[in-house]
Write a protein that holds these residues in place. Structure first.
Motif, PDB file in Angstrom:
ATOM      1  N   VAL A 313       0.843  -1.204   0.000  1.00 17.31           N
ATOM      2  CA  VAL A 313       0.000   0.000   0.000  1.00 17.31           C
ATOM      3  C   VAL A 313       0.874   1.248   0.000  1.00 17.31           C
ATOM      4  O   VAL A 313       0.626   2.213  -0.741  1.00 17.31           O
ATOM      5  CB  VAL A 313      -0.949  -0.014   1.213  1.00 17.31           C
ATOM      6  N   GLU A 314       1.903   1.229   0.835  1.00 18.38           N
ATOM      7  CA  GLU A 314       2.808   2.385   0.911  1.00 18.38           C
ATOM      8  C   GLU A 314       3.532   2.593  -0.417  1.00 18.38           C
ATOM      9  O   GLU A 314       3.671   3.745  -0.891  1.00 18.38           O
ATOM     10  CB  GLU A 314       3.815   2.170   2.043  1.00 18.38           C
ATOM     11  N   ARG A 316       2.535   1.642  -3.405  1.00 17.94           N
ATOM     12  CA  ARG A 316       1.568   2.112  -4.396  1.00 17.94           C
ATOM     13  C   ARG A 316       1.272   3.588  -4.234  1.00 17.94           C
ATOM     14  O   ARG A 316       1.199   4.348  -5.221  1.00 17.94           O
ATOM     15  CB  ARG A 316       0.276   1.299  -4.259  1.00 17.94           C
ATOM     16  N   ALA A 317       1.129   3.999  -2.982  1.00  9.96           N
ATOM     17  CA  ALA A 317       0.868   5.436  -2.741  1.00  9.96           C
ATOM     18  C   ALA A 317       2.063   6.274  -3.196  1.00  9.96           C
ATOM     19  O   ALA A 317       1.879   7.382  -3.766  1.00  9.96           O
ATOM     20  CB  ALA A 317       0.609   5.647  -1.252  1.00  9.96           C
ATOM     21  N   ALA A 318       3.275   5.763  -2.984  1.00 11.87           N
ATOM     22  CA  ALA A 318       4.469   6.504  -3.394  1.00 11.87           C
ATOM     23  C   ALA A 318       4.514   6.634  -4.921  1.00 11.87           C
ATOM     24  O   ALA A 318       4.904   7.693  -5.462  1.00 11.87           O
ATOM     25  CB  ALA A 318       5.714   5.805  -2.886  1.00 11.87           C
ATOM     26  N   GLN A 320       1.940   6.655  -6.947  1.00 10.73           N
ATOM     27  CA  GLN A 320       0.894   7.599  -7.350  1.00 10.73           C
ATOM     28  C   GLN A 320       1.324   9.035  -7.093  1.00 10.73           C
ATOM     29  O   GLN A 320       1.086   9.938  -7.912  1.00 10.73           O
ATOM     30  CB  GLN A 320      -0.407   7.288  -6.602  1.00 10.73           C
ATOM     31  N   ASP A 321       2.016   9.239  -5.958  1.00  9.83           N
ATOM     32  CA  ASP A 321       2.501  10.588  -5.654  1.00  9.83           C
ATOM     33  C   ASP A 321       3.537  11.029  -6.667  1.00  9.83           C
ATOM     34  O   ASP A 321       3.623  12.213  -7.019  1.00  9.83           O
ATOM     35  CB  ASP A 321       3.095  10.621  -4.245  1.00  9.83           C
TER      36      ASP A 321
END
Length: 324
Positions: A313-314, A316-318, A320-321
């Protein structure tokens, strides 16, 4: 024996210390979930002196060595590795744990399962250790049927000795309780034994007289001999907890010994460390230890999944950012 002398790699998802029923069951559950697992087995099963393991569904009366051989075959069949070695040290590392093995080898593990079992501290009486697991017993469910209707002597050697006596009285009408060096029987306990027609013999036991592996008599310090066919003692059960203590853990005192305290899944107070079998449950017989191993293996797999999912999750968020 399905064991090897050297690990195939340096790091594993899980290292299991102990190749008994708990350790092998944990390894099998983990391997079936496609985890890399190494079982470190010193080859010193607690029930080695016994001729048979009982109350093992589907395998009643199987030789302990045969049962473990089957367990090793099952675990390795799913990809677990079993290493014939002794785990001598454990410390935390950047990725989890570093385990030092006999011979100087080290392996890394993300999680650690201590299925190290326990040590039976036996009464210091001549004959007890030599006959242990043969005609000197402690568990009515493990060996009681085999001495049914025989002359059974119980040497008081712990807080559970009266309870032991009543359990063995279910199996034989000829049971003798030796007070030995224990404190004087309380009135209620004496009433219970006498009501069940248990003979009470006061005086300190000096030794056991035997013929080969068969006990023949309990000998008191005054020379009195009481003929018996089996002797029951209550060992002190001490969990093998050296590695746990090296990692900063503290064993928990119990009326009959010491153990590694865990929650119902086998999780200890130390992050990343689980315990299963007799190291965490002093009364666990073979199938109970095996069941605990399965539950612990499943809990460790779930813990790893939670860690991996959080990391995904972390990540993936990175990503996307980074696109923003």
């Amino acid at each position: 024996m399905n064991t090897q002398e050297n690990p195939s790699k340096d790091d594993y998802d899980v290292v299991v210390i102990g190749g008994g029923s708990a350790g092998l069951s944990a390894a099998t559950a983990l391997a079936r979930s496609r985890r890399s697992v190494l079982v470190v087995d010193a080859g010193e099963p607690r029930n080695a002196p016994a001729a048979a393991a009982h109350n093992v569904i589907g395998h009643e009366g199987i030789a302990p060595t045969e049962l473990l051989a089957l367990g090793r075959k099952e675990a390795t069949g799913y990809g677990a590795e079993i290493l014939s070695a002794r785990a001598e040290s454990a410390r935390r590392s950047d990725t989890g744990f570093e385990i030092g093995l006999s011979g100087g080898t080290t392996v890394q593990a993300r999680r650690l399962i201590l299925a190290t079992g326990l040590v039976d501290e036996l009464p210091d009486l001549p004959g007890v250790r030599e006959l242990w697991g043969k005609s000197v017993l402690h568990c009515p469910y493990c060996h009681g049927w085999e001495v049914r209707d025989r002359r059974i002597g119980v040497i008081s050697s712990g807080p559970m000795s009266v309870h032991q006596t009543l359990l063995f009285r279910q199996l034989s009408d000829d049971v003798t309780f030796f007070t030995h060096s224990a404190p004087a029987l309380e009135a209620e306990a004496r009433d219970q034994l006498e009501a069940r027609d248990v003979r009470i013999v006061d005086g300190t036991v000096a030794e056991l007289r035997a013929d080969g592996e068969e006990v023949r008599a309990v000998v008191l310090e005054d020379g009195t001999e009481v003929e018996v066919d089996a002797v029951v003692v209550a060992p002190r059960f001490v969990a093998r907890a050296d590695l746990y203590e090296q990692l900063g853990g503290t064993v928990t005192d119990h009326p009959v010994g010491t153990l590694i305290e865990t929650d119902p899944t086998g999780k200890t107070a130390l992050p990343g460390v689980w315990a299963a079998g007799n190291s965490a449950d002093l009364s666990a017989v073979v199938v109970v230890a095996a069941g605990a191993g399965v539950m612990t293996g499943a809990a460790v797999n779930a813990d790893l999944i939670a860690e991996e999912t959080a990391a995904a999750v972390e990540e993936r968020a990175a990503r996307q950012d980074a696109r923003v």
